[in-house]
Design an enzyme around this catalytic site. Structure first.
Site, PDB file in Angstrom:
ATOM      1  CB  THR A  27     -46.447  15.126  17.912  1.00 24.58           C
ATOM      2  OG1 THR A  27     -45.269  15.923  17.748  1.00 24.58           O
ATOM      3  CG2 THR A  27     -46.808  14.481  16.580  1.00 24.58           C
ATOM      4  CB  VAL A  56     -41.774  17.700  15.852  1.00 27.48           C
ATOM      5  CG1 VAL A  56     -40.964  16.744  16.708  1.00 27.48           C
ATOM      6  CG2 VAL A  56     -42.433  16.958  14.698  1.00 27.48           C
ATOM      7  CB  VAL A  82     -39.664  23.876  15.684  1.00 26.67           C
ATOM      8  CG1 VAL A  82     -38.992  23.481  16.985  1.00 26.67           C
ATOM      9  CG2 VAL A  82     -38.888  23.344  14.487  1.00 26.67           C
ATOM     10  CE  LYS A  83     -47.539  21.584  20.003  1.00 18.81           C
ATOM     11  NZ  LYS A  83     -48.256  20.393  20.490  1.00 18.81           N
ATOM     12  CB  ILE A  84     -40.926  27.084  20.835  1.00 17.39           C
ATOM     13  CG1 ILE A  84     -40.203  26.800  19.512  1.00 17.39           C
ATOM     14  CG2 ILE A  84     -40.064  27.815  21.846  1.00 17.39           C
ATOM     15  CD1 ILE A  84     -38.779  26.363  19.628  1.00 17.39           C
TER      16      ILE A  84
END
Ligand code: E4P
Length: 216
Positions: A27, A56, A82-84
């Protein structure tokens, strides 16, 4: 190559998961905003649908904020990735999160050098936006090809995600480039199933079957 679905729409995720071909979900803030739903409730529903990595994205841009968000998100499920964003503060956060065994997906990657830095910071995944590069006249898939080559030379564990996939040919090109993952919108996955000769062939088989004498 693993196939992730690139959407925050739970109906699409449910449908594609039932087809049995989906390994995970990605996402981003724009996809979440499109759904017009409360964020936590939406992501918890996604977690309940699919048993695979669910990316996310954080919205902080400072290292402390990103780490705080990442730690909170990772407590929702062991499947959370975790999208960074690919910025210096982001890579600082990735290094810290990797030491805490929190999975990360470095996003908004548009060059091989950015990917190399993300791998050095020990990102779990790195997402290259192939379609957005094509849009400005660069061959997006060439970056994926070079990333895979370099990661193999140095035995990096970071997996390459071909993202911003726009059409079925992108999927084939990603597979040929050796991408570990292609994250694909629902409409493109639907198109991957389709071939007119399959439809014509099935129609003919079923019509011919009607001429077979019943065994009853
Ligand atoms: C990747 O993880 C992104 O969510 C996505 O692939 C971006 O695609 P777009 O360029 O079609 O917005």
């Amino acid at each position: 190559m693993k196939i992730f679905i690139d959407t925050a729409n739970v109906e699409e995720i449910r449908k594609a998961t039932n087809w049995g071909v989906i390994d995970g979900v990605t996402t981003n803030p724009s996809l979440v905003a499109k759904e017009g739903r409360e964020f936590t409730e939406l992501i918890r529903e996604v977690i309940s649908i699919i048993d695979g990595p669910i990316s996310v994205e954080v919205i902080s841009t400072d290292v402390e904020g990103m780490i705080k968000e990442a730690v909170e998100l990772s407590e929702w499920s062991s499947n959370i990735v975790v999208k960074i964003p690919m910025i210096p503060e982001g890579l600082k956060a990735v290094k810290v999160l990797s030491a805490k065994k929190i999975k990360t997906n470095v996003t908004l990657v548009f060059s091989v050098n950015q990917a190399l830095l993300a791998a050095k910071a020990r990102a779990t995944y790195v997402s290259t936006f192939v379609g957005r590069l094509d849009d400005i006249g660069h061959e997006g898939m060439q970056i994926v090809r070079e990333m895979v080559e370099i990661f193999n030379i140095y035995d990096f564990s970071t997996e390459v995600i071909a993202a911003s996939i726009r059409h079925p040919m992108h999927v084939i090109e990603a597979a040929k480039a050796g991408a570990h993952v292609a994250t694909i919108p629902f409409t493109v996955i639907e198109k991957m199933f389709k071939h007119p000769l399959t439809d014509i062939g099935l129609k003919r088989f079923l019509e011919d079957w009607k001429k077979v004498e019943s065994r009853d």
